[in-house]
Design a protein around this motif. Structure first.
Motif, short mmCIF file in Angstrom:
data_model
loop_
_atom_site.label_atom_id
_atom_site.label_comp_id
_atom_site.label_asym_id
_atom_site.label_seq_id
_atom_site.Cartn_x
_atom_site.Cartn_y
_atom_site.Cartn_z
N GLU A 1 0.86 -1.18 -0.04
CA GLU A 1 0.00 -0.12 0.04
C GLU A 1 0.98 0.96 0.08
OE1 GLU A 1 -3.44 2.17 2.88
OE2 GLU A 1 -2.76 0.01 3.01
N PHE A 2 1.94 1.43 0.74
CA PHE A 2 2.92 2.36 0.84
C PHE A 2 3.39 2.63 -0.24
CE2 PHE A 2 7.20 3.89 1.60
CZ PHE A 2 7.08 5.08 2.30
N VAL A 3 3.98 1.68 -1.13
CA VAL A 3 4.63 1.86 -2.57
C VAL A 3 3.75 2.35 -3.67
CG1 VAL A 3 5.86 0.59 -4.19
CG2 VAL A 3 6.58 0.14 -1.79
N ARG A 4 2.46 1.89 -3.42
CA ARG A 4 1.49 2.24 -4.34
C ARG A 4 1.08 3.53 -4.16
NH1 ARG A 4 0.36 -1.08 -8.04
NH2 ARG A 4 0.49 -3.56 -7.82
N ASP B 1 3.51 -11.05 -5.62
CA ASP B 1 2.29 -11.67 -5.92
C ASP B 1 1.27 -10.32 -5.94
OD1 ASP B 1 3.08 -14.10 -5.76
OD2 ASP B 1 2.28 -14.72 -3.96
N SER B 2 1.58 -9.41 -5.30
CA SER B 2 0.80 -8.03 -5.62
C SER B 2 1.02 -7.01 -6.68
CB SER B 2 0.66 -7.37 -4.06
OG SER B 2 0.27 -8.27 -3.26
N GLY B 3 1.99 -7.41 -7.44
CA GLY B 3 2.39 -6.57 -8.62
C GLY B 3 3.58 -5.50 -8.35
N VAL B 4 4.15 -5.60 -7.03
CA VAL B 4 5.10 -4.79 -6.60
C VAL B 4 6.50 -5.58 -6.57
CG1 VAL B 4 5.99 -3.20 -4.71
CG2 VAL B 4 3.63 -3.17 -5.29
N THR C 1 -0.20 4.56 -8.69
CA THR C 1 -0.56 3.57 -9.67
C THR C 1 -1.17 2.17 -8.97
OG1 THR C 1 -0.05 2.48 -11.62
CG2 THR C 1 1.71 2.66 -9.92
N ASP C 2 -1.93 1.53 -9.63
CA ASP C 2 -2.47 0.43 -9.47
C ASP C 2 -1.88 -0.75 -10.35
OD1 ASP C 2 -4.16 1.16 -7.31
OD2 ASP C 2 -5.52 1.44 -8.66
N ASP C 3 -1.08 -0.38 -11.21
CA ASP C 3 -0.28 -1.10 -12.43
C ASP C 3 0.73 -1.62 -11.57
OD1 ASP C 3 -2.16 -0.36 -14.16
OD2 ASP C 3 -0.73 1.13 -14.97
N PHE C 4 1.61 -2.85 -12.39
CA PHE C 4 2.67 -3.39 -11.92
C PHE C 4 3.76 -2.52 -11.81
CE2 PHE C 4 6.95 -4.99 -13.21
CZ PHE C 4 6.92 -6.12 -12.19
N ILE C 5 4.49 -2.29 -10.59
CA ILE C 5 5.75 -1.30 -10.23
C ILE C 5 7.02 -2.16 -10.47
CG2 ILE C 5 6.52 -0.05 -8.37
CD1 ILE C 5 3.86 0.48 -7.43
N PRO C 6 7.83 -1.75 -11.25
CA PRO C 6 9.00 -2.36 -11.52
C PRO C 6 10.04 -1.98 -10.43
CG PRO C 6 8.95 -0.61 -13.12
CD PRO C 6 7.45 -0.74 -12.43
N LEU D 1 7.90 9.60 -9.04
CA LEU D 1 7.65 10.64 -7.75
C LEU D 1 6.95 11.75 -8.31
CD1 LEU D 1 10.77 10.21 -5.49
CD2 LEU D 1 8.54 9.22 -5.33
N GLU D 2 7.18 12.22 -9.55
CA GLU D 2 6.52 13.53 -10.11
C GLU D 2 5.29 13.32 -10.11
OE1 GLU D 2 10.36 15.18 -12.70
OE2 GLU D 2 8.66 14.27 -13.83
#
Length: 383
Positions: free
Chosen positions: A8-11, A335-338, A16-21, A381-382
């Motif tokens: 939740e913190f990273v999103r 598993d959560s896309g992060v 975004t709710d998309d995959f975070i590389p 971050l922008e």
């Protein structure tokens, strides 16, 4: 701290709710303009103005006397080791806690690594561990440092600035001087990192930088050799450009060289990326501070820059309280896309390096079992 709260913190950071590389390249400056200019000029290969400009930009930023562009970071390290005098059959001291490219460069030269432990302060090569290994297993003779059991030369040491955090360079230089060993810095991950105000990669005669797609700036594929003097730089440039003697039309090569030239097309990308490097560094520091605050009152330890250094925070790192906690965090975040990742398997666990000499690796093994990397892309971050 529960994995779900980290997700939740990273999103929330990246909105975004998309995959975070883990670390994505970003092109929001003059990249298209410079690359298009290169295409239109037809000078897309190893000759063109952007190669010279990119080398000059790196020289100005790092303070090195001469920078020599190469096709990738491994080629840069290979050239740096060659220039430092490493030969077939030599030993080179490095850390087992590193990316495999560090050791691959040695292997391709016919040299062999000696693994010593890392420092908990920097996650990079520990000067004390290096000195202890040398005291027990090596001696200085007229020709230099030799490994007593095999009588083979110990020619160089290659510390790697792990995740951009500078190693303890003053102490390492003192050990190198004591044992008559050359220092070659693997600065692949540390563009934008400074040790006591001086840029990494500039303390030995040679350093090697990478511009792979996941680095703080990228040329797609590319590297750079940082050279202490103009003379060493000229020699490095010659040897990495097939050792061709300049002539209007004749092809004459005065020694066996390497075809490690960076294409002008890649250098154009690098010139544009250098224009936004300071912006990326500032954003990554903001991100690191947010991670640090998030984990401050937990059992998880966020890896901060050493007191003596200013790090680029290329990849943010977290020390988990147990191997089980690490595995759970890795599974649930991915598993959560992060995307999170464990650190590299220690080099002596790989089949090609399993039998090389090594010292005690207690600290390296602890970090291997407990560390993960967190999403570290700066520009998002922008948003």
């Amino acid at each position: 701290m529960k994995p779900a709260s980290l997700v939740e913190f990273v999103r929330d950071i990246y909105q975004t709710d998309d995959f975070i590389p883990l670390h994505a390249p970003t092109f929001n400056g003059s990249e298209q303009k410079y690359v298009q200019e290169t295409i239109e000029s037809t000078f897309v290969s190893s000759v063109g103005k952007f190669v010279d400009q990119f080398e000059q930009n790196i020289e100005a930023y790092t303070g090195t006397q001469k920078a020599v562009a190469t096709v990738n970071g491994t080629a840069a390290l290979h050239a740096a080791l060659y220039m430092a005098g490493v030969q077939r059959g030599d030993f080179v001291i490095t850390q087992a806690l590193t990316f495999v490219a560090t050791c691959n460069a040695l292997h391709h030269m016919g040299a062999e690594p000696i693994f010593v432990d890392v420092s908990p302060v920097s996650l990079g090569l520990c000067p004390k561990a290096m000195d202890e290994f040398l005291t027990e297993h090596c001696q200085v003779v007229e020709s230099g440092c030799i490994h007593k059991k095999t009588q083979r030369p110990v020619r160089a040491v290659v510390p790697m600035h792990t995740f951009g955090h500078p190693v303890e360079l003053d102490e390492l230089l003192a050990v190198c001087q004591k044992w008559n060993i050359a220092l070659v810095e693997d600065a692949a991950e540390s563009l934008g990192s400074f040790y006591k105000g001086k840029h990494t990669g500039t303390f030995g005669d040679f350093g090697a930088v990478s511009f792979n797609g996941n680095k703080i700036i990228t040329t797609g594929g590319g590297g750079m050799v940082l050279c202490r003097t103009q003379e060493l730089g000229a020699r490095t440039k010659h040897i990495t450009t097939t050792a061709k003697v300049p002539h209007p039309y004749e092809f004459y090569h005065d020694e066996a060289g390497f075809n490690y030239r960076m294409p002008n097309l890649n250098a154009a990308l690098g010139c544009a990326q250098m224009e936004v490097l300071d912006q990326y560094l500032a954003q990554k520091r903001v991100l690191a501070n947010r991670y640090h605050s998030f984990f401050e009152n937990s059992d998880f330890q966020f890896v901060v820059e050493p007191e003596y250094a200013q790090s680029n925070y290329w990849l943010n790192a977290l020390i988990c309280p147990s191997a089980e906690a690490r595995d759970e965090l890795l599974k649930q975040t991915n598993d959560s896309g992060v995307m999170t990742r464990p650190i590299w398997q220690l080099m002596h666990r790989l089949p090609m390096f399993k039998d090389v000499p090594r010292g005690d690796l207690t600290q390296s093994e602890h970090i291997e079992a407990h560390l993960i990397n967190l999403p570290s892309s700066p520009v998002l971050l922008e948003k």
